[in-house]
Design a protein around this motif. Sequence first.
Motif, PDB file in Angstrom:
ATOM      1  N   SER A 255       0.817  -1.209   0.000  1.00 33.11           N
ATOM      2  CA  SER A 255       0.000   0.000   0.000  1.00 33.11           C
ATOM      3  C   SER A 255       0.851   1.259   0.000  1.00 33.11           C
ATOM      4  N   ARG A 256       2.137   1.128   0.249  1.00 36.77           N
ATOM      5  CA  ARG A 256       3.052   2.268   0.270  1.00 36.77           C
ATOM      6  C   ARG A 256       3.688   2.542  -1.089  1.00 36.77           C
ATOM      7  N   THR A 257       3.355   1.731  -2.096  1.00 37.16           N
ATOM      8  CA  THR A 257       4.007   1.839  -3.398  1.00 37.16           C
ATOM      9  C   THR A 257       3.888   3.234  -3.998  1.00 37.16           C
ATOM     10  N   GLY A 258       2.679   3.766  -4.038  1.00 32.51           N
ATOM     11  CA  GLY A 258       2.487   5.079  -4.638  1.00 32.51           C
ATOM     12  C   GLY A 258       3.257   6.164  -3.917  1.00 32.51           C
ATOM     13  N   ALA A 259       3.257   6.114  -2.584  1.00 31.78           N
ATOM     14  CA  ALA A 259       3.980   7.122  -1.806  1.00 31.78           C
ATOM     15  C   ALA A 259       5.476   7.036  -2.049  1.00 31.78           C
ATOM     16  N   ILE A 260       5.990   5.829  -2.179  1.00 32.60           N
ATOM     17  CA  ILE A 260       7.427   5.644  -2.440  1.00 32.60           C
ATOM     18  C   ILE A 260       7.798   6.264  -3.781  1.00 32.60           C
ATOM     19  N   PHE A 261       6.997   5.998  -4.811  1.00 31.53           N
ATOM     20  CA  PHE A 261       7.298   6.558  -6.128  1.00 31.53           C
ATOM     21  C   PHE A 261       7.104   8.065  -6.149  1.00 31.53           C
ATOM     22  N   ALA A 262       6.115   8.552  -5.431  1.00 33.05           N
ATOM     23  CA  ALA A 262       5.919   9.999  -5.374  1.00 33.05           C
ATOM     24  C   ALA A 262       7.158  10.680  -4.807  1.00 33.05           C
ATOM     25  N   ARG A 263       7.717  10.083  -3.761  1.00 34.25           N
ATOM     26  CA  ARG A 263       8.924  10.649  -3.150  1.00 34.25           C
ATOM     27  C   ARG A 263      10.102  10.611  -4.121  1.00 34.25           C
ATOM     28  N   ARG A 264      10.250   9.495  -4.823  1.00 33.81           N
ATOM     29  CA  ARG A 264      11.345   9.377  -5.781  1.00 33.81           C
ATOM     30  C   ARG A 264      11.220  10.413  -6.896  1.00 33.81           C
ATOM     31  N   LEU A 265       9.998  10.566  -7.402  1.00 34.55           N
ATOM     32  CA  LEU A 265       9.791  11.466  -8.530  1.00 34.55           C
ATOM     33  C   LEU A 265       9.905  12.930  -8.120  1.00 34.55           C
ATOM     34  N   GLN A 266       9.576  13.226  -6.884  1.00 34.89           N
ATOM     35  CA  GLN A 266       9.780  14.592  -6.398  1.00 34.89           C
ATOM     36  C   GLN A 266      11.264  14.893  -6.253  1.00 34.89           C
ATOM     37  N   ASP A 267      12.016  13.896  -5.786  1.00 32.41           N
ATOM     38  CA  ASP A 267      13.452  14.101  -5.596  1.00 32.41           C
ATOM     39  C   ASP A 267      14.190  14.187  -6.923  1.00 32.41           C
ATOM     40  N   GLN A 268      13.861  13.264  -7.839  1.00 29.77           N
ATOM     41  CA  GLN A 268      14.590  13.215  -9.120  1.00 29.77           C
ATOM     42  C   GLN A 268      13.737  12.516 -10.175  1.00 29.77           C
ATOM     43  N   PRO A 269      12.957  13.256 -10.930  1.00 31.38           N
ATOM     44  CA  PRO A 269      12.132  12.633 -11.975  1.00 31.38           C
ATOM     45  C   PRO A 269      13.004  11.917 -13.008  1.00 31.38           C
ATOM     46  N   HIS A 270      12.571  10.747 -13.417  1.00 29.19           N
ATOM     47  CA  HIS A 270      13.324   9.997 -14.418  1.00 29.19           C
ATOM     48  C   HIS A 270      12.356   9.120 -15.205  1.00 29.19           C
ATOM     49  N   VAL A 271      12.633   8.952 -16.481  1.00 32.64           N
ATOM     50  CA  VAL A 271      11.772   8.146 -17.346  1.00 32.64           C
ATOM     51  C   VAL A 271      11.673   6.707 -16.832  1.00 32.64           C
ATOM     52  N   LEU A 272      12.782   6.124 -16.410  1.00 34.97           N
ATOM     53  CA  LEU A 272      12.751   4.743 -15.952  1.00 34.97           C
ATOM     54  C   LEU A 272      11.978   4.600 -14.647  1.00 34.97           C
ATOM     55  N   THR A 273      12.002   5.622 -13.803  1.00 29.67           N
ATOM     56  CA  THR A 273      11.193   5.587 -12.587  1.00 29.67           C
ATOM     57  C   THR A 273       9.718   5.588 -12.948  1.00 29.67           C
ATOM     58  N   LEU A 274       9.343   6.383 -13.931  1.00 27.97           N
ATOM     59  CA  LEU A 274       7.957   6.400 -14.383  1.00 27.97           C
ATOM     60  C   LEU A 274       7.557   5.075 -15.017  1.00 27.97           C
ATOM     61  N   ARG A 275       8.466   4.470 -15.742  1.00 31.66           N
ATOM     62  CA  ARG A 275       8.176   3.138 -16.299  1.00 31.66           C
ATOM     63  C   ARG A 275       7.932   2.134 -15.186  1.00 31.66           C
ATOM     64  N   ASP A 276       8.794   2.139 -14.160  1.00 34.36           N
ATOM     65  CA  ASP A 276       8.636   1.195 -13.055  1.00 34.36           C
ATOM     66  C   ASP A 276       7.336   1.453 -12.300  1.00 34.36           C
ATOM     67  N   LEU A 277       6.983   2.724 -12.134  1.00 37.36           N
ATOM     68  CA  LEU A 277       5.714   3.045 -11.493  1.00 37.36           C
ATOM     69  C   LEU A 277       4.554   2.491 -12.308  1.00 37.36           C
ATOM     70  N   ALA A 278       4.581   2.703 -13.620  1.00 38.10           N
ATOM     71  CA  ALA A 278       3.499   2.221 -14.476  1.00 38.10           C
ATOM     72  C   ALA A 278       3.325   0.716 -14.351  1.00 38.10           C
ATOM     73  N   GLU A 279       4.415  -0.003 -14.179  1.00 35.94           N
ATOM     74  CA  GLU A 279       4.343  -1.463 -14.083  1.00 35.94           C
ATOM     75  C   GLU A 279       3.637  -1.915 -12.808  1.00 35.94           C
ATOM     76  N   THR A 280       3.601  -1.081 -11.774  1.00 35.62           N
ATOM     77  CA  THR A 280       2.913  -1.465 -10.537  1.00 35.62           C
ATOM     78  C   THR A 280       1.407  -1.372 -10.665  1.00 35.62           C
ATOM     79  N   GLY A 281       0.910  -0.757 -11.739  1.00 35.83           N
ATOM     80  CA  GLY A 281      -0.525  -0.657 -11.941  1.00 35.83           C
ATOM     81  C   GLY A 281      -1.201   0.171 -10.862  1.00 35.83           C
TER      82      GLY A 281
END
Length: 635
Positions: A255-281
């Motif tokens: 249940s923490r997946t979205g919050a973890i990615f939000a933190r990562r993307l706020q710190d340093q947006p990256h295309v591969l991070t967005l790809r990994d987020l998309a894979e979590t559905g």
Amino acid sequence: MRWTIGCLVLLLVPAHAVEPQASAACGSVDACVQQLRLLAKQDRDFGSSMAPAESRLLKAMRRQPGATGALVQLLEDPDENVANLAAAGLRDVKVIDPVYFPQIVRGLDRGLGWLAPALGRIDTSEAADEAVARLLVSEDAPANQEAYAVRLSGRRAVPAIVAHAACRRSCDEKTHWILGAVLADMDPEARRDAASGLLDIAVVAADPLARKVLGMIDGLGEAGAVLEPGLAELAQQRPSLQPHVDMALVGIRSSRTGAIFARRLQDQPHVLTLRDLAETGSAGFAAGDVVTGLLDHGDAEIRVAAARALGFIGYAPAAAALAGKLDDPVDVRLSWAAAESLGRLRASSAMPALERIAASHWYTPVREAAGSALRHIREGTAYRLKFHEKNFPLEFFAYQHIQGERAACLKYAEREQREPADRKLYARTAQAALSRLSYATTVVSFGPAESPGDNVDQKDVGVIRVTPDNMVEHRRTVSQTPSVALRTEQGWLVGGDRGEWGGELVFIGDDGRRQTLLEQNVEDIYAFGGRYVATVGLAHMLSSDGEVVEISLLPDGAWRADTWRVLPGAPSMSYLTRQGELLVATVGGTGLVVSPDGRMREAVCTRTYDTSRADRATREAQAAADEAAREGASE
């Protein structure tokens, strides 16, 4: 009756014409063994591949009573071809009596390549332990027969996997990677069985071992969901493990997946991070607000990846923002991704905008994407994955191939405007002049460490270790002759293109000053509409990226290059038209025409050819990757 006819055929063939082949049917174990020995006389390596005739014979033999015992006996045959055929036959026997375990171990010690899966057919912990132990010392793991044996062992193999993960026996750099890769492909029950044991190791182990075990937990998927509270507590107790715990929490779709990615993307947006987020559905839904904000990021690649991710995580609140990108003036890929994501979200509020785009957008693939989105919204249907779920990156990066398999153009209606030869130099006509504009650049490659005898100036080589397998980054300074050059009042804008080895856009001043503006392959450079522009990009393997960049002279005398228009693929050819526009053809697609104010349209093609042959290598590579994923999942 079938066996009798088969024997008559063999008897009627003249002796000198007998080939080392076998009938697909055999009526008894003895008859099957006889045909197997006949096949074994072929002069080839039976330990690495099976021909259809051999597979049919072994399948027929397995149907005979007593076949397993006969095949086990053949494992000790002096003829190695016979033994390898027997091993291949045992590989697919559904159940093997534990009484045969010693003979199978001896066959494995003999090096019979097909035999390892037989361990997974024996319903004992001893056989499963043996399978895991052999996996860890095998070649080509985890993509080999030993890995298949462990997967076949299923839950029986879990205690051995956990024991090896704890390094109670010897561990090397690959141990946890191999175990994790195989465990991730096992059934959910086996992964659930392993979950608590792996967490117990991570809790008590020193950081280096704990990080590796957390990497294994990452591969458990939703079968590891029960570990969420324990992982959260581990992160609190040992902050040094926080990034690795986060990785594991994402892997189990916590249940923490979205919050973890939000933190990562706020710190340093990256295309591969967005790809990994998309894979979590939908597990990544909570990151949706941050991702929506990235639709206006300064980097075009991040904008389009954000639009793509929003659809996969199901973030419906982004519908209005996505609808605003349907007619993006800079990046047609963003318009395409926004349309498809609105369809994935089934955003009925966006239907008027989608209808407008489906009817009037200048680019055919965007119109088609909008039309498809409307159908999904009206019918309430979900998008089907075009690739196997294990090949999600291919699915995510589909925006790099929105042109599809269209007819490429051999000739356009837009006529070319020739440029002055004294202001524009091309390698095909002005090689000598271009050689005088050569510049120093760095070529980067990856591979094994180079020996002292390699033809490389050692002072120019920087080495960065990137894997445990002696893979290193090599940097070599070379003199690059540009492939194109454009004269300006201050000097020359020149471009280099080395394909997969890179390229650059460089300014070479009349005063000797040199400045690298961009590190991308340059297809061409133009004085266009009161500005300087360059067509840049690369098509390599499954990726294809292209842009038209604007080149500006700053007040301090420096130059800069900025994205002006993003292309739907790498540029393959371009020219100025007699109407004062810029025509750019992209790899595998048709031409686009850019006006001086940046508006785009599709070029008018007067002669086409089918790109199916040209695109065959890409399609075959995609199909092979997808088939490999399917086979891995089905074994």
